[in-house]
Design a protein around this motif. Structure first.
Motif, PDB file in Angstrom:
ATOM      1  N   GLY A 126      -1.679  -5.068   5.163  1.00 39.15           N
ATOM      2  CA  GLY A 126      -0.796  -4.697   4.716  1.00 39.15           C
ATOM      3  C   GLY A 126      -0.930  -5.472   3.369  1.00 39.15           C
ATOM      4  O   GLY A 126      -0.501  -6.580   2.145  1.00 39.15           O
ATOM      5  N   TYR A 127      -2.771  -6.408   3.249  1.00 40.87           N
ATOM      6  CA  TYR A 127      -3.251  -7.250   1.965  1.00 40.87           C
ATOM      7  C   TYR A 127      -4.432  -7.033   2.084  1.00 40.87           C
ATOM      8  O   TYR A 127      -5.351  -6.492   2.586  1.00 40.87           O
ATOM      9  CB  TYR A 127      -3.285  -9.011   3.409  1.00 40.87           C
ATOM     10  CG  TYR A 127      -2.684  -9.913   1.421  1.00 40.87           C
ATOM     11  CD1 TYR A 127      -2.084 -10.283   1.006  1.00 40.87           C
ATOM     12  CD2 TYR A 127      -4.307  -9.809   0.667  1.00 40.87           C
ATOM     13  CE1 TYR A 127      -2.707 -11.411  -0.412  1.00 40.87           C
ATOM     14  CE2 TYR A 127      -4.510 -10.482   0.067  1.00 40.87           C
ATOM     15  CZ  TYR A 127      -4.231 -11.566   0.101  1.00 40.87           C
ATOM     16  OH  TYR A 127      -3.560 -12.819  -1.347  1.00 40.87           O
ATOM     17  N   LEU A 178       4.969 -11.678   7.737  1.00 45.56           N
ATOM     18  CA  LEU A 178       6.969 -11.694   7.556  1.00 45.56           C
ATOM     19  C   LEU A 178       7.786 -11.563   7.982  1.00 45.56           C
ATOM     20  O   LEU A 178       8.941 -12.507   8.121  1.00 45.56           O
ATOM     21  CB  LEU A 178       6.802 -10.931   6.167  1.00 45.56           C
ATOM     22  CG  LEU A 178       5.697 -11.561   4.974  1.00 45.56           C
ATOM     23  CD1 LEU A 178       5.566 -10.429   3.961  1.00 45.56           C
ATOM     24  CD2 LEU A 178       6.086 -12.908   4.083  1.00 45.56           C
ATOM     25  N   ARG A 185      13.168   0.556  12.154  1.00 47.55           N
ATOM     26  CA  ARG A 185      12.736  -0.813  10.985  1.00 47.55           C
ATOM     27  C   ARG A 185      13.760  -1.232  10.108  1.00 47.55           C
ATOM     28  O   ARG A 185      14.511   0.095   9.424  1.00 47.55           O
ATOM     29  CB  ARG A 185      11.857  -0.954  10.740  1.00 47.55           C
ATOM     30  CG  ARG A 185      10.330  -1.532  11.248  1.00 47.55           C
ATOM     31  CD  ARG A 185       9.043  -1.239  10.341  1.00 47.55           C
ATOM     32  NE  ARG A 185       8.638  -1.311   9.010  1.00 47.55           N
ATOM     33  CZ  ARG A 185       7.820  -1.941   8.691  1.00 47.55           C
ATOM     34  NH1 ARG A 185       6.564  -1.714   8.958  1.00 47.55           N
ATOM     35  NH2 ARG A 185       7.839  -2.520   6.908  1.00 47.55           N
ATOM     36  N   ARG A 220       8.837   1.361  -1.872  1.00 44.75           N
ATOM     37  CA  ARG A 220       7.900   1.205  -1.550  1.00 44.75           C
ATOM     38  C   ARG A 220       7.053   2.235  -2.334  1.00 44.75           C
ATOM     39  O   ARG A 220       5.943   1.735  -2.461  1.00 44.75           O
ATOM     40  CB  ARG A 220       8.281   1.105  -0.051  1.00 44.75           C
ATOM     41  CG  ARG A 220       9.076  -0.091  -0.092  1.00 44.75           C
ATOM     42  CD  ARG A 220       9.008  -0.723   2.383  1.00 44.75           C
ATOM     43  NE  ARG A 220       9.708   0.599   2.735  1.00 44.75           N
ATOM     44  CZ  ARG A 220       9.823   0.551   4.040  1.00 44.75           C
ATOM     45  NH1 ARG A 220       8.371   0.410   4.285  1.00 44.75           N
ATOM     46  NH2 ARG A 220      10.020   1.051   4.178  1.00 44.75           N
ATOM     47  N   ARG A 249      -1.978  -6.014  -1.388  1.00 48.60           N
ATOM     48  CA  ARG A 249      -0.676  -4.843  -2.293  1.00 48.60           C
ATOM     49  C   ARG A 249      -1.260  -4.938  -4.492  1.00 48.60           C
ATOM     50  O   ARG A 249      -0.334  -3.852  -4.503  1.00 48.60           O
ATOM     51  CB  ARG A 249       0.143  -5.655  -2.033  1.00 48.60           C
ATOM     52  CG  ARG A 249       0.758  -5.050  -0.712  1.00 48.60           C
ATOM     53  CD  ARG A 249       1.003  -3.962  -0.112  1.00 48.60           C
ATOM     54  NE  ARG A 249       2.477  -3.240  -0.017  1.00 48.60           N
ATOM     55  CZ  ARG A 249       2.476  -3.526   2.258  1.00 48.60           C
ATOM     56  NH1 ARG A 249       1.816  -3.831   2.427  1.00 48.60           N
ATOM     57  NH2 ARG A 249       3.994  -3.533   2.350  1.00 48.60           N
ATOM     58  N   VAL A 263       7.043  -9.451  -1.802  1.00 50.24           N
ATOM     59  CA  VAL A 263       7.345 -11.238  -1.538  1.00 50.24           C
ATOM     60  C   VAL A 263       6.325 -11.500  -2.703  1.00 50.24           C
ATOM     61  O   VAL A 263       5.502 -11.435  -2.823  1.00 50.24           O
ATOM     62  CB  VAL A 263       7.216 -10.821  -0.068  1.00 50.24           C
ATOM     63  CG1 VAL A 263       6.815 -12.885   0.046  1.00 50.24           C
ATOM     64  CG2 VAL A 263       7.789 -10.680   1.408  1.00 50.24           C
ATOM     65  N   ASN A 279      11.173  -4.268  -1.618  1.00 53.28           N
ATOM     66  CA  ASN A 279       9.968  -5.307  -2.599  1.00 53.28           C
ATOM     67  C   ASN A 279       8.872  -6.603  -1.979  1.00 53.28           C
ATOM     68  O   ASN A 279       8.851  -6.048  -1.168  1.00 53.28           O
ATOM     69  CB  ASN A 279      11.111  -6.948  -3.530  1.00 53.28           C
ATOM     70  CG  ASN A 279      12.175  -5.462  -4.623  1.00 53.28           C
ATOM     71  OD1 ASN A 279      11.770  -4.693  -5.418  1.00 53.28           O
ATOM     72  ND2 ASN A 279      13.398  -5.757  -4.778  1.00 53.28           N
ATOM     73  N   THR A 305       0.072  -8.639   7.363  1.00 54.15           N
ATOM     74  CA  THR A 305       0.845  -9.334   6.339  1.00 54.15           C
ATOM     75  C   THR A 305       2.355  -8.533   6.981  1.00 54.15           C
ATOM     76  O   THR A 305       3.399 -10.180   6.383  1.00 54.15           O
ATOM     77  CB  THR A 305       0.873  -9.154   5.306  1.00 54.15           C
ATOM     78  OG1 THR A 305       0.597  -8.267   4.595  1.00 54.15           O
ATOM     79  CG2 THR A 305      -0.690  -9.947   4.613  1.00 54.15           C
ATOM     80  N   GLY A 306       2.912  -7.881   7.335  1.00 55.28           N
ATOM     81  CA  GLY A 306       4.240  -7.291   7.357  1.00 55.28           C
ATOM     82  C   GLY A 306       4.437  -7.840   8.258  1.00 55.28           C
ATOM     83  O   GLY A 306       5.808  -8.596   8.378  1.00 55.28           O
ATOM     84  N   ASP A 328      13.675  -1.237   6.906  1.00 55.94           N
ATOM     85  CA  ASP A 328      13.663  -1.343   6.219  1.00 55.94           C
ATOM     86  C   ASP A 328      13.511  -0.062   5.819  1.00 55.94           C
ATOM     87  O   ASP A 328      12.346   0.755   5.079  1.00 55.94           O
ATOM     88  CB  ASP A 328      13.067  -2.318   5.683  1.00 55.94           C
ATOM     89  CG  ASP A 328      11.355  -2.152   5.787  1.00 55.94           C
ATOM     90  OD1 ASP A 328      11.753  -1.971   7.099  1.00 55.94           O
ATOM     91  OD2 ASP A 328       9.892  -2.548   5.106  1.00 55.94           O
ATOM     92  N   ILE A 381       2.920 -15.236  -0.052  1.00 52.56           N
ATOM     93  CA  ILE A 381       1.961 -14.197   0.947  1.00 52.56           C
ATOM     94  C   ILE A 381       1.088 -14.822   0.713  1.00 52.56           C
ATOM     95  O   ILE A 381       0.113 -15.114   1.631  1.00 52.56           O
ATOM     96  CB  ILE A 381       2.341 -12.984   0.769  1.00 52.56           C
ATOM     97  CG1 ILE A 381       1.312 -12.440   1.522  1.00 52.56           C
ATOM     98  CG2 ILE A 381       1.334 -12.550  -0.557  1.00 52.56           C
ATOM     99  CD1 ILE A 381       1.662 -11.760   2.685  1.00 52.56           C
ATOM    100  N   TYR A 387      13.752  -9.286   0.172  1.00 46.91           N
ATOM    101  CA  TYR A 387      12.890  -8.961  -0.228  1.00 46.91           C
ATOM    102  C   TYR A 387      12.584  -7.916   0.991  1.00 46.91           C
ATOM    103  O   TYR A 387      12.098  -6.890   0.008  1.00 46.91           O
ATOM    104  CB  TYR A 387      10.946 -10.251  -0.520  1.00 46.91           C
ATOM    105  CG  TYR A 387      11.430 -10.496  -1.670  1.00 46.91           C
ATOM    106  CD1 TYR A 387      11.241 -10.196  -2.882  1.00 46.91           C
ATOM    107  CD2 TYR A 387      11.135 -12.243  -1.168  1.00 46.91           C
ATOM    108  CE1 TYR A 387      11.768 -11.627  -3.505  1.00 46.91           C
ATOM    109  CE2 TYR A 387      11.658 -13.245  -1.992  1.00 46.91           C
ATOM    110  CZ  TYR A 387      11.966 -12.944  -3.351  1.00 46.91           C
ATOM    111  OH  TYR A 387      12.035 -14.413  -4.138  1.00 46.91           O
TER     112      TYR A 387
END
Ligand code: AMP
Length: 201
Positions: free
Chosen positions: A81-82, A35, A150, A161, A84, A59, A57, A31-32, A152, A64, A52
């Motif tokens: 990633g899902y 996105l 990255r 995170r 979360r 999303v 944070n 999912t990252g 983030d 999502i 986000y």
């Protein structure tokens, strides 16, 4: 087979997800990555998502969940990633409940050192770090393009995170209970992969 890979940031979900999906012929959904792809389109939605992600944070669930339902097959997936949080886990139970949940365990000290060193190749989607150094510093082993950090992976965003993982994602281990396979994520990439394959078999 329907698999989820769970773990704190930097535990190697992306790297192992790719290897497991190849080995068992599953569709790898991160999912990252979905996105980040949306953010590179520079649309209004992309800008909202960016804000986000950069702040560390999550999303919003509505957004999502829509994206997930577009990409998730009913069978043969490896989801990275899902979910979360509990809401996302409940939705996934309804659409395509996972058989097994691979949990990569890693200490928080290790998370900081790994993420602050992490760099990736945007073209090949290969992530490099302390456990997987590129042959030439800053250059992808496969396509020889420069590696990028990255956006983030800043100290502040990493801390945020980690807190979010502990509050929202860690309790999912209790939700999935007997479906969880615990793996020592502090080993080398090859050792982690070997342990996952052994325990799945
Ligand atoms: P990742 O590549 O999995 O570390 O995800 C990067 C960022 O994308 C996260 O810090 C979140 O901002 C966002 N993200 C990824 N997956 C989800 C999700 N399932 N729910 C909410 N936000 C997500």
């Amino acid at each position: 087979m329907k698999l989820i890979i769970l773990g704190i940031q930097g535990s190697g979900k992306g790297t192992q997800g790719k290897l497991i999906a190849e080995k068992f012929d599953l569709k790898h959904i991160s999912t990252g990555d979905l996105l980040r792809k949306e953010t590179s389109s520079n649309s209004e939605l992309g800008k909202e998502i960016s804000s986000y992600i950069h702040a560390g944070n999550l999303v919003p669930d509505e957004l999502i969940n829509q994206l997930l339902q577009i990409h998730l097959p009913k069978e043969n997936y490896l989801l990275d990633g899902y979910p979360r949080n509990l809401e996302q886990a409940k939705l996934l139970e309804k659409i395509a409940s996972p058989n097994k949940v691979i949990y990569l365990e890693l200490s928080e000290q290790e998370v900081f050192s790994r993420l602050e060193q992490r760099a990736e190749c945007k073209s090949c989607k290969i992530s490099y770090g302390l456990n997987n150094l590129p042959k030439a510093p800053g250059i992808c082993n496969s396509c020889h393009k420069p590696l990028e950090k990255r956006k983030d992976d800043t100290h502040e965003s990493i801390k945020k995170r980690i807190d979010l993982f502990n509050q929202e994602t860690f309790p999912l281990l209790n939700f999935y209970k007997s479906r969880v396979i615990k793996i020592n994520g502090e080993q080398s990439v090859e050792e982690v992969f070997h342990e996952i394959v052994n325990k799945l078999d």
